[in-house]
Design a protein around this motif. Structure first.
Motif, PDB file in Angstrom:
ATOM      1  N   GLU A 200      54.210  44.788  33.093  1.00 17.87           N
ATOM      2  CA  GLU A 200      53.659  45.766  34.028  1.00 17.87           C
ATOM      3  C   GLU A 200      53.543  47.169  33.416  1.00 17.87           C
ATOM      4  O   GLU A 200      52.619  47.921  33.765  1.00 17.87           O
ATOM      5  CB  GLU A 200      54.498  45.816  35.298  1.00 17.87           C
ATOM      6  N   GLN A 209      46.475  53.042  35.445  1.00 12.57           N
ATOM      7  CA  GLN A 209      46.780  52.889  36.866  1.00 12.57           C
ATOM      8  C   GLN A 209      48.288  52.763  37.059  1.00 12.57           C
ATOM      9  O   GLN A 209      48.909  51.831  36.548  1.00 12.57           O
ATOM     10  CB  GLN A 209      46.089  51.632  37.429  1.00 12.57           C
ATOM     11  N   ASP A 211      49.845  52.188  39.936  1.00 13.80           N
ATOM     12  CA  ASP A 211      50.139  51.098  40.865  1.00 13.80           C
ATOM     13  C   ASP A 211      49.815  49.760  40.220  1.00 13.80           C
ATOM     14  O   ASP A 211      48.719  49.568  39.669  1.00 13.80           O
ATOM     15  CB  ASP A 211      49.320  51.262  42.147  1.00 13.80           C
ATOM     16  N   HIS A 213      49.171  46.699  41.395  1.00 11.25           N
ATOM     17  CA  HIS A 213      48.047  45.922  41.923  1.00 11.25           C
ATOM     18  C   HIS A 213      46.707  46.598  41.616  1.00 11.25           C
ATOM     19  O   HIS A 213      45.708  45.910  41.380  1.00 11.25           O
ATOM     20  CB  HIS A 213      48.225  45.686  43.422  1.00 11.25           C
ATOM     21  N   ASP A 214      46.702  47.931  41.574  1.00  6.55           N
ATOM     22  CA  ASP A 214      45.478  48.635  41.170  1.00  6.55           C
ATOM     23  C   ASP A 214      45.150  48.327  39.712  1.00  6.55           C
ATOM     24  O   ASP A 214      43.983  48.120  39.355  1.00  6.55           O
ATOM     25  CB  ASP A 214      45.642  50.144  41.360  1.00  6.55           C
TER      26      ASP A 214
END
Length: 312
Positions: A200, A209, A211, A213-214
């Motif tokens: 991540e 990004q 975030d 999920h973004d």
């Protein structure tokens, strides 16, 4: 690698949980500062191949060691694991690469890598027939940093593309993206990467990004198969519009997180080349990662075939 308390990490000025490139003198100093250590063969892509071979896949490794004791040990271990390794050892200096790993009580690994002979892997060392015969060419981002292996990897990508083979690439570390993110984005834009592995933090570094999920939504449309791990939060994969997620596989105690991503990639690729579902590929990766973080070192110790049999 050796156990270490957090105060030693601070005293040595290390970046806890990260990977830092060091020169040979610094490698010697860090080794002297270690407590009793375990010497275990490693290397990111080599660890992934060790996992794949343990699962029963036929594998070949292209990489470079020096004509020294560590080089002999690495060559022995990778061949003993059933992996073809024919790259000639390099004469003279620098010596074989090594990674000095400090493992804190929370299982976090702090890696300090001297690239040594590996950073002089020439493009001429590639066996393009081996690449053409493989279902997947797997590359690690760590070796994108030195110029010579970077040229070799570009040539390997060309050979795989010419043979109609898939290219898998692991981003390796956020610091690699900071230095070579534009190269990686160009490879993605050109369609040269079929399977991209990231955690991540690397996803955030590559996409900009914050975030998760973004970031996933921003990158997934540009990669045929995107695989992103999130430590204890499991892993996600997006391929052909399908989005799969698995929880982290249970582990009694996290001993050492070294190699977690490497073995996750091994399990995923094992399922992928067999045409298994995206969810099953993730579950295989999670099972292999859980095995390797349950003990010291980045090579599997349990029988991976028996371990993953219930998932197949």
């Amino acid at each position: 690698m050796a156990p270490a308390h957090d105060d030693l990490i601070v005293a040595l000025g290390l970046a806890k949980g990260g990977m830092t490139l060091v020169d040979e003198a610094r490698a010697h100093d860090l080794y002297a500062a270690m407590g009793p250590a375990r010497e275990i063969s490693g290397g990111s892509a080599a660890n992934t191949l060790a996992g794949l071979a343990a699962l029963g896949s036929a594998c070949g490794f292209i990489g470079q060691v020096s004509q020294d004791q560590l080089g002999d040990v690495f060559a022995h271990d990778i061949r003993a694991g059933g992996i073809a390794f024919d790259t000639p050892a390099r004469a003279g200096q620098p010596s074989t690469a090594r990674c000095l790993i400090f493992v804190t009580p929370d299982g976090q690994r702090t890696m300090n890598t001297f690239l040594g002979a590996s950073q002089f892997l020439p493009a001429e060392a590639l066996d393009e027939k081996v690449i053409a015969d493989a279902a997947v060419l797997y590359l690690e981002g760590y070796l994108w940093d030195p110029e010579e292996p970077r040229r070799a990897m570009r040539r390997a990508i060309g050979a795989a593309r010419a043979a109609g083979r898939k290219v898998a690439f692991t981003l390796s570390d956020a610091f690699v993206i900071a230095r070579h993110g534009d190269d990686f984005r160009a490879l993605i834009a050109a369609g040269d990467i079929d399977i991209l592995f990231a955690n991540e933090h690397e996803l955030a570094a590559l996409t900009g990004q914050a975030d998760f999920h973004d970031g996933l939504a921003a990158l997934a449309p540009h990669v045929p198969t995107l695989v992103v791990t999130r430590s204890e939060q499991g892993a996600h994969a997006v391929s052909g519009g399908e989005h799969a997620h698995v929880a982290a596989a249970p582990v009694a105690r996290v001993v050492d997180t070294t190699g977690a991503g490497d073995l996750f990639a091994a399990g995923f690729l094992f399922g992928h080349v067999r045409g298994l579902s995206l969810h099953t590929c993730l579950a295989l990766g999670a099972a292999c990662a859980a095995e390797v973080i349950s003990h010291y070192g980045a090579r599997p110790e349990a029988d991976l075939r028996n371990l993953v049999a219930p998932l197949l």
